[in-house]
Design an enzyme around this catalytic site. Structure first.
Site, PDB file in Angstrom:
ATOM      1  N   LYS A 173      31.258  -6.398  37.988  1.00 20.81           N
ATOM      2  CA  LYS A 173      31.210  -5.800  39.321  1.00 20.81           C
ATOM      3  C   LYS A 173      29.975  -6.271  40.086  1.00 20.81           C
ATOM      4  O   LYS A 173      30.058  -6.636  41.262  1.00 20.81           O
ATOM      5  CB  LYS A 173      31.201  -4.276  39.195  1.00 20.81           C
ATOM      6  CG  LYS A 173      30.953  -3.520  40.489  1.00 20.81           C
ATOM      7  CD  LYS A 173      32.069  -3.746  41.498  1.00 20.81           C
ATOM      8  CE  LYS A 173      31.862  -2.868  42.719  1.00 20.81           C
ATOM      9  NZ  LYS A 173      32.909  -3.077  43.730  1.00 20.81           N
ATOM     10  N   CYS A 176      28.086  -1.757  48.683  1.00 20.35           N
ATOM     11  CA  CYS A 176      28.319  -2.692  47.580  1.00 20.35           C
ATOM     12  C   CYS A 176      27.442  -3.936  47.686  1.00 20.35           C
ATOM     13  O   CYS A 176      26.484  -4.089  46.931  1.00 20.35           O
ATOM     14  CB  CYS A 176      29.798  -3.084  47.534  1.00 20.35           C
ATOM     15  SG  CYS A 176      30.890  -1.733  47.059  1.00 20.35           S
TER      16      CYS A 176
END
Length: 401
Positions: free
Chosen positions: A201, A255
């Site tokens: 991720k 993010c």
């Protein structure tokens, strides 16, 4: 089965809704009473096309309800924020708090999954916390990490069709997590271990940050050289193996603007390119603010009055209402703080009000402003026509001029 989602934000709520839509009994937990109340009324507190209709359906059917406190379930999902502290150190306190909240409810055979973007080793830490507090559960509950990878504005499709990476603490945990996500994910479920899933991720978002930094660095070079960066990138991308991204006023969101720090904090010596990309993208926002201030000063010197300035867009990316880590918001704040008594019009068509900024309709602001600053390329802005009688600073490619 019954699933408990800890966190009803931009990822937790849509995932809870999709799971409920596919036959999972769901309780969604959030510490914000307003979010809980709205969810139970079938009202979406975020902007996501098609999601509110689905929420109304699963609430009405009784498949989903929201609560301030967790309930006994068969599976628990940690979908809470993971911000960073002032020194860019990762903060997993929300994940720990959510884990502690469900600790008393865990029982043999339960599945515990972290979806929150986390530093490498977070799943190990939560495993140690769980077994430290509940040693009788060791070897009897399943623990895994499964990060989301969705695009705001297209969440319904991507939650179902995107591939997912699932990293269990052991093979049995991976099996259990795959069994759960297999109920609604049509994309491929890729097996790995928890540390690799955590790093995957972070790697995905750091890779994008580096690519955006290249585009932003090009924009700085082109500005100095008197070259249209949009035309340059378009021409360079005609090469069959070149795919340069579009520059902007920085990088925002929870993010891409955050995740690289989770790597640089733990691996400061090794992450040279990743760290430099963060510096470039942060600098781009500072540079944009300076550019606006300089144009305002030029206007004042030429016209002997302060200009009316329209700051077009606050969200961190086009066509959403998410302002988290937004470079547009930073630039707007910096410009307002540096220019006393200036007439600053703030525009964000995707929200109705803001605690700090008084919002103005985008057409009204464009018409009134002497200096127009495009910070976010929202679709409504693209309906405006280029005006030679205005100073236009297009940092996000609305006009690509």
């Amino acid at each position: 089965m019954k699933a408990c989602f800890m966190g009803l934000g931009y990822i937790g709520l849509p995932t809870a809704i999709i799971a409920a839509k596919h036959g999972v009994q769901v309780v969604g937990v959030d510490i914000n009473p307003k979010v809980v109340e709205m969810t139970n009324r079938g009202q979406l507190h975020i902007i996501e096309p098609g999601m509110e209709e689905m929420l109304k359906e699963v609430v009405k059917s009784g498949m989903l309800h929201a609560s301030i406190t967790p309930e006994v379930s068969d599976a628990y999902f940690m979908v809470v924020p993971t911000p960073f502290k002032g020194n860019h150190e990762p903060d997993i306190s929300y994940v720990e708090a959510a884990t502690r909240a469900v600790l008393p409810l865990l029982k043999e055979g339960d599945l515990y999954v972290i979806e929150s973007t986390s530093p490498v080793g977070t799943t190990d830490k939560m495993r140690d916390l769980i077994f430290g507090e509940r040693p009788e559960l060791e070897g009897k509950v399943f623990i895994a990490y499964c990060p989301e990878r969705v695009l705001p504005g297209n969440v319904i499709y991507e939650l179902i069709h995107n591939d997912r990476v699932i990293g269990g603490m052991d093979e049995a945990s991976t099996d259990q997590a795959i069994a759960f996500y297999g109920q609604f994910v049509q994309g491929t479920l890729h097996r790995t271990n928890s540390k690799t899933a955590e790093m995957c991720k972070l790697t995905e978002n750091s890779s994008r940050d580096v690519q955006i930094a290249f585009a932003n660095e090009l924009s700085l070079i082109c500005d100095k050289a008197g070259i249209n960066v949009w035309e340059l990138i378009n021409l360079a991308n005609k090469h069959p193996r070149v795919n340069i991204l579009q520059p902007g006023c920085g990088v925002g969101g929870h993010c891409i603007a955050v995740d690289p720090y989770f790597i640089t904090a733990d691996f400061p010596i090794e992450s040279q390119i990743i760290g430099k990309a963060r510096e470039i993208n942060n600098y781009k926002s500072f540079w944009c603010a300076e550019k606006v201030q300089n144009e305002m000063l030029k206007f004042e010197l030429a016209h002997h009055r302060k200009p009316c300035v329209a700051m077009m867009g606050l969200a961190f990316k086009p066509n959403i209402d998410d302002l988290r880590e937004s470079p547009a918001k930073y630039i707007t704040t910096k410009v307002m703080q540096s220019c006393n008594n200036a007439d600053i019009l703030v525009v964000e068509p995707n929200i109705t009000e803001h605690k700090v900024f008084k919002l103005t309709n985008y057409r009204e602001a464009y018409e009134k402003a002497d200096v127009v600053v495009f910070l976010t390329a929202h679709e409504p802005f693209k309906t405006l026509e280029w005006r030679e009688d205005k100073v236009i600073l297009d940092f996000c490619g609305v006009f690509k001029r």
